[in-house]
Write an enzyme that holds these catalytic residues in place. Structure first.
Site, PDB file in Angstrom:
ATOM      1  N   ASP A  67      -4.029   3.488  -8.403  1.00 46.53           N
ATOM      2  CA  ASP A  67      -2.658   3.222  -7.974  1.00 46.53           C
ATOM      3  C   ASP A  67      -2.401   3.871  -6.618  1.00 46.53           C
ATOM      4  OD1 ASP A  67       0.052   2.820  -7.719  1.00 46.53           O
ATOM      5  OD2 ASP A  67       0.575   3.589  -9.698  1.00 46.53           O
ATOM      6  N   HIS A 109       0.483   4.208  -5.169  1.00 47.83           N
ATOM      7  CA  HIS A 109       1.890   4.605  -5.033  1.00 47.83           C
ATOM      8  C   HIS A 109       2.093   6.113  -5.179  1.00 47.83           C
ATOM      9  CE1 HIS A 109       2.011   0.298  -6.123  1.00 47.83           C
ATOM     10  NE2 HIS A 109       3.021   0.277  -5.271  1.00 47.83           N
ATOM     11  N   CYS A 113       1.372  -0.673   0.058  1.00 46.41           N
ATOM     12  CA  CYS A 113       0.510  -0.587  -1.135  1.00 46.41           C
ATOM     13  C   CYS A 113      -0.598  -1.643  -1.140  1.00 46.41           C
ATOM     14  CB  CYS A 113       1.330  -0.639  -2.412  1.00 46.41           C
ATOM     15  SG  CYS A 113       2.403  -2.076  -2.596  1.00 46.41           S
TER      16      CYS A 113
END
Length: 393
Positions: free
Chosen positions: A278, A280, A73
């Site tokens: 994001d 993820h 990430c």
């Protein structure tokens, strides 16, 4: 369902829209109103390159992982902040991505620099393997400082962009160092990885006009990354106003930060909430189609962006800025100086003309790979928590 492996389609309906508020929305130096410019806000967000976890890409190092789910990430956030610098460099801050609209070749040249394959300048493969040389095993989580240092090294191979990358350590930005780095007359090397279009006459890999302009330029475009730690376990609220002002600056590249397994790319704020992309989400690796074109929709976040309270921000961050010209840098310096006078805004870093005598910041790019260099680089690449001076009142 594991949140880290949700598909793009399952995620797109699960995000809240922007709140109905009179507070301005700031996105990378641009100010918007939710009431009158919501479409413009979403278009600006969608136009940022969005790099997420991927699966089924060629094995890193030939025998390594074929997915970065669960560990990549911060590497993806590093890609996003650096991609924004390349977008500003080659397309401009006003450039917008519109689904289904044919994009210029420079856009695909930027995108190809981050594709998940070993010969892309800033691929997950290159970042992970460069980290191995600095003591980070493949699959190990990076902090914002480490990913910044690795990207700086990789940028030296990107002769097409020809960026000057400076990482300000010890919470200090030294103007003299940056000017020395950027004010060098340089000849543009070609971008072999970027194919020419039939309508363009190229000069050493550039369109002729750009080649002549850059060859005669006395300023290499600057990517300035400033790793900081703004508290012990949570952000010191005294820095919140200063952090907000960073998103207001036209030179803003945003902020990368977070804690292990939850790094984000912060691109703006509204009220007391940060706006972020994001990484993820696990998506399949992308390959060119039969006609040689690269499907690009999955590299753009087409739902409202995520938001979180500024108070929840992990104190370990890296702030980024892009100065295309010397005038941009001078303007940025003036803004930082003015910010130090804003009531209630505690400076996150110091801006000085010359390097203070009490510390020496080695130039990572000029080090030769011997044992003494490993010792000198240890403070850059080992424990993320120990790399920072703790800032407090």
């Amino acid at each position: 369902m594991d949140a880290a492996t949700l598909t793009y389609d399952t995620l797109r309906f699960e995000y809240e829209d922007f709140p109905e508020t009179k507070e301005p929305v700031w996105i990378l130096g641009r100010k918007y109103s939710v009431f009158t410019e919501k479409e413009e806000i979403l278009l600006d967000v969608t136009s940022r390159l969005w790099f997420t976890y991927r699966k089924n890409f060629p094995a890193i190092g030939g025998t390594g992982p074929t997915s970065d789910t669960g560990w990549g990430c911060m590497l993806r956030c590093g890609q996003m902040i650096f991609a924004q610098a390349l977008v500003c460099r080659h397309l401009g801050r006003d450039w917008r991505w519109i689904k289904g609209k044919r994009q210029m070749d420079n856009y695909f040249n930027v995108l190809n620099a981050f594709i998940d394959k070993k010969d892309s300048y800033y691929s997950i493969h290159q970042i992970a393997q460069m980290g191995v040389g600095e003591g980070k095993s493949i699959g190990q989580w990076y902090g914002p400082n480490t990913v910044a240092q690795v990207l700086k090294k990789l940028a030296t191979f990107d002769t097409w962009s020809s960026l000057a990358v400076h990482i300000a350590m010890d919470n200090t930005v030294v103007m003299e160092e940056i000017r020395r780095l950027c004010q060098s007359n340089f000849a543009c090397a070609g971008a072999a990885a970027c194919p020419a279009v039939e309508s363009d006459v190229l000069y050493n890999g550039y369109p002729e006009e750009a080649g002549v302009r850059d060859r005669l330029s006395l300023w290499k475009p600057l990517v300035l990354l400033i790793p900081l730690r703004l508290g012990l376990t949570e952000i010191n609220e005294a820095y919140i106003e200063t952090l907000k002002h960073c998103f207001m600056m036209p030179q803003s590249l945003g902020v990368i930060g977070g804690k292990p397994n939850s790094a984000h790319y912060f691109i703006g704020y509204v009220g007391e909430e940060l706006i972020y992309l994001d990484p993820h989400t696990t998506q399949p690796a992308v390959e060119p189609n039969d006609s040689g074109c690269l499907p690009d929709e999955s590299f753009h976040c087409q739902h409202p962006p995520c938001r979180m309270s500024i108070a929840e921000l992990d104190p370990s961050i890296a702030v980024g800025f892009f100065c295309n010209t010397e005038e941009d840098f001078n303007d940025w310096c003036q803004q930082i100086k003015k910010l130090s006078l804003v009531r209630g805004a505690l400076p996150m870093f110091e801006l000085v003309e010359r390097q203070p005598s009490h510390f020496s910041n080695p130039d990572v790019l000029n080090l030769t790979p011997d044992s003494s260099d490993a010792d000198r680089l240890e403070r850059f690449f080992d424990s993320e928590d120990e790399d920072f001076e703790i800032l407090s009142l």
